[in-house]
Design an enzyme around this catalytic site. Structure first.
Site, PDB file in Angstrom:
ATOM      1  N   GLU A   1       0.822  -1.218   0.000  1.00 49.53           N
ATOM      2  CA  GLU A   1       0.000   0.000   0.000  1.00 49.53           C
ATOM      3  C   GLU A   1       0.858   1.272   0.000  1.00 49.53           C
ATOM      4  O   GLU A   1       0.603   2.219   0.762  1.00 49.53           O
ATOM      5  CB  GLU A   1      -0.973   0.001   1.179  1.00 49.53           C
TER       6      GLU A   1
ATOM      7  N   GLU B   1      -5.597  -8.026  -1.001  1.00 51.42           N
ATOM      8  CA  GLU B   1      -6.374  -7.730   0.209  1.00 51.42           C
ATOM      9  C   GLU B   1      -7.791  -7.395  -0.225  1.00 51.42           C
ATOM     10  O   GLU B   1      -7.988  -6.511  -1.062  1.00 51.42           O
ATOM     11  CB  GLU B   1      -5.795  -6.562   1.003  1.00 51.42           C
TER      12      GLU B   1
END
Length: 531
Positions: free
Chosen positions: A195, A319
């Protein structure tokens, strides 16, 4: 979107904040042609994720003081439940955690305790690389490691690959042997950070700076272990003020010659308690998948593919989950962070996400539910017991049954429109039109057809004709259903309201089978098509 939907509106009504558009009184239709293919379903779309966060590792998979622990400290009941998910790929160790993690803290006998800055807890490093590999072998899954490209260096990333994948000779390979592991772990999948587009990420970089660091780390890692697969950090930040498409475009352009996958993340929720809006959220996965697929197709025209493979770059949704109840500040930190208690509607949304991955099997080759236990997980524990959350059952059902070739099927059913709504906390808004009540994916393997159908309608069963356009249905068709007394039904310790139930077989012969899909349900039908 690979599934084709058709409707003929005759009336508009309003129900629970959604615009409902009924179709004709005739049965809904699912038309199946085994020659209309999308791509091969990669088993890695049924992956999962273990992060050093809350009670996922300590008090989840690992609890050496528990009477339920095995000789290595792993909870036996959790391990058995995890085996029921048929997990092919397990991501580790993060997540936000990895962006301030030094893998060397978690190997050998001298393990320092560290402040864990992502989730505000103390990290003992009792579990690290080698303990996780023991767990992966017990579970029968393949490991997928993420390196620290936040506060970490490219040299630390290379050294971790050396420790894990080189048999003997250099310092870190010999160090692994000293630690009691003479054979290399042979980690194939490596994520280049986590991320990195998120302002919340420790060591956050802009897109150009991230690609520079990721490219150099990837070069060193692949020089150390040439056969590895590299996953770049694509968009996780879809907030209204973000520009995820620009981030993805930059990552693909700058790393097109080096990476094997681009990772995307999504978490959805129902904070406004609007069932029909919530049921439509998996469609956003398909929208985002198709946008990134287009970018991949464009850059693949100009790639040198320095990893010496003819494969294109694939998408990894590494995710995804429902996450919103445990997303306030006080529920996101400490030893009990991110502990969601799921209900039936959450399980149906997860089913829709799995359908979306299968409908995009040509480009989506990896997905990892976040996370395995306690932390927004399908398994939940206390000191002496555990239970399987509602979202456990669709994940297990798909992983066991939905394999082979994904088919491009035609679906004709009633639809509805949503309001404009937020997908969840920390997300953007969407407004979906012509949302089909029947959400469908189909796979075909060795003359066996498997049909997964979510009936999104909250109140009505939908009578549906399953139509074989090539060949004929033959023999008994097995039927499995995930459902419950109402959409808010949950499981708990000693109380199972939602689970997979075997229904009566369908006696199939000929080109058409008719079935009533119950309201708020996932149904999986499995049988033969004779060509």
């Amino acid at each position: 979107m690979k599934v084709s939907y058709l409707f003929k509106p005759i009336l508009v009504a309003f129900l629970a904040g959604a615009i409902i558009i009924p179709g004709n009184a005739q049965n809904a239709r699912i038309k199946i042609d085994v020659e209309r293919t999308i791509g091969e379903v990669n088993e890695n779309i049924y992956g999962n994720f273990v992060e050093h966060l809350g009670r996922c590792v300590y008090g989840g998979i690992y609890d050496p003081d528990s009477p339920l622990a095995d000789e290595d400290g792993f909870r036996k009941d959790v391990l058995e439940a995890a085996k029921g998910l048929h997990i092919p790929l397990l991501r580790y160790p993060g997540g936000n955690f990895v962006s301030n993690y030094n893998w060397k803290d978690g190997v050998g006998s001298d393990r320092p305790k560290r402040m864990e800055l992502a989730w505000h807890r103390l990290e003992t490093n009792e579990v690290g690389t080698n303990e996780f590999m023991k767990y992966a072998k017990k579970l029968g899954t393949e490991p997928y490691f993420a390196v620290n490209l936040g506060t970490g260096t490219i040299k630390e990333a290379q050294e971790w690959v050396e420790y894990c994948n080189v048999k003997e000779g250099p310092y870190y390979a010999e160090l692994r042997k000293e630690h009691g592991f003479p054979e290399p772990h042979n980690i194939k999948y490596w994520s280049l950070g986590n991320e990195m587009d998120g302002y919340w990420q420790m060591g956050h970089l802009d897109a150009i700076d991230y690609t520079k660091k990721a490219r150099e780390a990837g070069k060193l890692m692949r020089l150390t272990s040439p056969g590895i697969k590299l996953i770049a950090a694509g968009s996780s930040n879809y907030r209204p003020d973000a520009n995820p498409d620009e981030w993805n475009r930059t990552i693909l352009e700058e790393l097109k010659d080096y990476i094997d996958y681009i990772a995307l993340h999504i978490y959805v929720g129902n904070p406004d308690d609007n069932y029909y809006n919530f049921m439509s959220t998996p469609l956003v996965i398909e929208e985002r998948t198709q946008i990134v697929k287009g970018m991949i197709n464009e850059v693949m025209q100009r790639t040198l593919r320095r990893n010496h493979t003819d494969d294109p770059i694939f998408i990894a949704w590494d995710e995804y989950n429902v996450w919103y109840r445990a997303r306030t500040d006080e529920k996101m930190v400490g030893d009990r962070a991110l502990e969601e208690h799921y209900n039936l509607e959450d399980a149906l949304v997860i089913s829709g996400m799995l359908n979306a991955f299968i409908r995009n099997a040509d480009i989506v080759k990896m997905a990892n539910m976040a996370q395995l236990v306690n932390v927004i997980g399908p398994i939940f524990t206390n000191e002496s017991d555990m239970f399987k959350q509602t979202i456990y059952y669709p994940l297990a059902l798909f992983a066991e049954n939905m394999h082979g070739t994904s088919l491009d099927v035609f679906v004709d059913c009633e639809t509805y429109d949503t309001e404009e709504f937020y997908l969840g906390l920390g997300e953007t808004t969407t407004k979906q039109t012509d949302v089909p009540y029947l959400d469908v994916s189909v796979t075909y393997k060795d003359e066996e057809i498997t049909i997964a159908v979510v009936n999104r309608h909250k109140d009505e069963a939908i009578t549906t004709d399953l139509i074989a356009q090539t060949g004929e249905f033959a023999g008994a068709m097995k039927v499995f259903e995930v459902n419950g007394p109402d959409i808010k039904a949950k499981n708990d310790f000693g109380e199972t309201n939602i689970e997979t139930k075997k229904r009566e077989d369908i006696k199939a012969k000929g080109k058409t089978v008719t079935y009533d899909f119950p309201p708020h349900s996932l149904t999986l039908i499995k049988g033969k098509i004779k060509l």
